[in-house]
Write a protein that holds these residues in place. Sequence first.
Motif, PDB file in Angstrom:
ATOM      1  N   ARG B  37       0.823  -1.216   0.000  1.00 41.79           N
ATOM      2  CA  ARG B  37       0.000   0.000   0.000  1.00 41.79           C
ATOM      3  C   ARG B  37       0.854   1.261   0.000  1.00 41.79           C
ATOM      4  NH1 ARG B  37      -3.893  -0.724   4.900  1.00 41.79           N
ATOM      5  NH2 ARG B  37      -4.492   1.387   4.362  1.00 41.79           N
ATOM      6  N   ASP B  40       2.052   1.988  -3.448  1.00 39.36           N
ATOM      7  CA  ASP B  40       1.033   2.182  -4.471  1.00 39.36           C
ATOM      8  C   ASP B  40       1.242   3.519  -5.183  1.00 39.36           C
ATOM      9  OD1 ASP B  40      -2.202   3.313  -4.690  1.00 39.36           O
ATOM     10  OD2 ASP B  40      -1.534   1.495  -5.727  1.00 39.36           O
ATOM     11  N   GLU B  41       1.120   3.497  -6.479  1.00 39.90           N
ATOM     12  CA  GLU B  41       1.415   4.716  -7.244  1.00 39.90           C
ATOM     13  C   GLU B  41       0.479   5.863  -6.927  1.00 39.90           C
ATOM     14  OE1 GLU B  41       3.591   2.803 -11.112  1.00 39.90           O
ATOM     15  OE2 GLU B  41       1.885   4.161 -11.423  1.00 39.90           O
ATOM     16  N   LYS B  42      -0.787   5.525  -6.711  1.00 40.33           N
ATOM     17  CA  LYS B  42      -1.749   6.597  -6.471  1.00 40.33           C
ATOM     18  C   LYS B  42      -1.793   7.031  -5.014  1.00 40.33           C
ATOM     19  CE  LYS B  42      -5.217   4.904  -8.824  1.00 40.33           C
ATOM     20  NZ  LYS B  42      -6.637   4.548  -8.952  1.00 40.33           N
ATOM     21  N   GLY B  44       0.129   5.810  -2.377  1.00 42.27           N
ATOM     22  CA  GLY B  44       1.272   5.495  -1.533  1.00 42.27           C
ATOM     23  C   GLY B  44       2.119   6.720  -1.225  1.00 42.27           C
ATOM     24  N   ALA B 251       5.042  -3.388  -7.249  1.00 37.64           N
ATOM     25  CA  ALA B 251       4.515  -3.759  -5.936  1.00 37.64           C
ATOM     26  C   ALA B 251       3.829  -5.104  -6.055  1.00 37.64           C
ATOM     27  CB  ALA B 251       3.519  -2.704  -5.466  1.00 37.64           C
ATOM     28  N   GLU B 253       1.340  -8.179  -5.785  1.00 35.41           N
ATOM     29  CA  GLU B 253      -0.110  -8.228  -5.603  1.00 35.41           C
ATOM     30  C   GLU B 253      -0.422  -8.985  -4.336  1.00 35.41           C
ATOM     31  OE1 GLU B 253      -1.088  -8.850 -10.123  1.00 35.41           O
ATOM     32  OE2 GLU B 253      -2.666  -9.646  -8.842  1.00 35.41           O
TER      33      GLU B 253
END
Lengths: 378, 460
Positions: B37, B40-42, B44, B251, B253
């Motif tokens: 998490r 995470d690109e958005k 994180g 990252a 899954e």
Amino acid sequence: MACQGLQKGETLESLKRESETLKKKLEEERNKLNDVELHQVAEKVEVLSALSIKTRRVLKGHGNKVLCMDWCKDKRRMVSSSQDGKVIVWDAFTLNKEHGVPLPCTWVLACAYAPLSGLDNKCSVIPLSLDKNENLAAKKKSVAMHTNYVSGCSFTNSDMQLLTSSGDGTCALWDVESGQLLQSFHGHTADVLSLDLAPSETGNTFVSGGCDMKANVWDMRSGQNIQSFESHESDINCVKYYPSGDAFASASDDATCRFYDLRADREVAVYQKDSIIFGASTCDFSLSGRLLFAGYNDYTINVWDVLKGTRATILFGHENRVSRVRVSPDGTALGSASWDSTLRVSWSFSTGSNYIFRFIKLLFWVNSRLVLEFTVAF
Amino acid sequence: MASDCGDVSALCSALLCSLLGVLGNMSALCCPEVIARMQDEKNGIPIRTVKSFLTKIPSVFSGSEIVQWMMKNLDIEDQVEALHLGTLMAAHGYFFPISDHVLTLKDDGTFYRFQTPYFWPSNCWEPENTDYAVYLCKRTMQNKARLELADYEAESLARLQRAFARKWEFIFMQAEAQAKVDKKRDKIERKILDSQERAFWDVHRPVPGCVNTTEVDIKKSSRMKNPHKTRKSVYGLQNDIRTHSPTHTPAPEVKLTNKPPILVLKNSLLGYTEQYLEYDPFLTPPDPSNPWISDDTTLWELEASKEPGQQRVKRWAFGIDEVLKDPVGREQFLKFLESEFSSENLRFWLAVQELKKRPIREVPTRVQEIWQEFLAPGAPSAINVDSKSYDKTTQNVKDPGRYAFEDAQEHIYKLMKSDSYSRFIRSSAYQELLQAKKKVTKSNKPQSLCKPVQTKKCCK
């Protein structure tokens, strides 16, 4: 476990499928009886405010990880076992060490006030006396014999009988004097890590938890597995009865503690938080059962409000994993043991300041009423 | 840009996360989930390259950013808690400070970097000392001041040289080979890989005085389910991690299982807790004081004395088990029954309890004694049991075991509970005891943390 050969027409696969179907059916039946969550029912119960618990005693003396501790019936003495191969009896009140018993096996995994068990697959009982000059280690007597490590042990209300749990997947009841096996308990499919006796005067049951993620309730007399709970997602490290004996809690590597109601025959609460990502290794209830103290591998002790499902407070202080927490016999203090080689004692400083809180609430109410009447008058 | 190796290692991590029973060191099962998490690109933590003087510091984020992210995303209200958790994640090696061997989290501008999943603890690493020797040796071959060995590392190297004196040539050669491969890499990539490798060793060979987070609970390690999944050698492996860029490690899954259990209400649990609220020293200050706080052992002395306090006497009314549990309660109950010439029931019950605790050797004798005293025809303290129990007991006594009197005892218990016990609670003897200490004034009585909603008797 009874082992029969495969019947005609059965394969391991078909039996597995059958077992899964049965499990599902059992869950469905359980679900039919369900309505509400414990914390919803507990809405009418007042919130715990101003709970203030502090650690005020640190017992230093072990040279390595402390793996287990227990309280003496006199409410102030503790016994602890450590990887340094020693068992120490402390007067936690004065911080004095009263006995130190070196043991031949350094992996002493469990100790209860008197019996000691460990990785040498044996459980030994060492009588403690007030004569400090006695060579206590020489009086050690081997009682239980398992085929793998002994993870937990408990006296059954007298020091004549001993109940043990083992890495060999079984629990066993022993006669201390003769070392005879009185009853064995089969049903776990992996190491059993913990056990706890039901606190009833009439009961003959105990609960065990293991690496098969199951918590099993047993009848001591017949050896039967009378109830089984499987909702954890990893090893169950510790099981402990709720003081009334109608429920029990478990602590697991899946970073949650769970609460199981024996009469409802299911899990009724899960104690978890996004910020708790390390396994729980140990747990114990406060005297009324309202609080659940749980020790974690992130070095903290989280104190849960059992009914509300929320965390009441958190205790920092240990510098390595907490291996054991135990509330003293009269409920006045909490003892904790850790891999940081210390033991700590904590207690509550709450002085019922809930009263002050109410008084202030009342003041605000009074004030707001006066303002209202004042403005209305105009 | 991740090559096959990267995918495989990421996939391995993901698989390891979801196959929970496979992990060796189970202490931090959920770390990979949280890290995923964070990365995470958005949503994180933003990772960036920082320019400083003549150099660039690639792929970093600050300590404060970690703390902020945790407080926002992990339901943490307290900065102290966030720092504690973050320090643990660092100590386990999931992210690390780029300029410090000591793995802690600081809430400031200190730079941190993510560890490559290949080196995650969840991969069950148990690196050998030979690997550590190769690593330290390699470090000495690099001429950068920033890569100089710390004191404890130099000491370790010296020790390892002595220990592996015979195969030192081999170790040296390995180190040379590694150093050669490293030199060929892109400068930025090298910086990142070097730091990740160093952080790996900081976890497995921590600075003296720091907790070694790789220590495993012996009970768990002795049942390693998948020994072949344990990675023992860092540098002897065929699929060398150095062939892919860790900066773009995807990252892994992770399957988040969120099964909310449907639950059931049980009023008796609430009732019990409320009833015992005033007896719980964690919630209600004990009377006169908690010895641990006041250093005054009066509370314990009172408990040990023969004179039961009012609160203690009150408790006996909660249920028959309370009376049977408390030695003073038992004594008073017995006294009351004796005054009514009906003490044989309780004495029988107590004798059978005692029997169950005796060594197995003494059981047959005791069974006979109890039989003679309470059940045999013409017994001095004859008790009344139903005929079914009586017959069963007669049989049991012929082959005496600890549970010979189980049925009879159950019958007697029910009888006492419904009859003698309720009379005891209503008796003047009990009421007197209850009133005796009522001199404690209301104003002195300590208040509970929370007022019970209703004091329901929890009869068992």
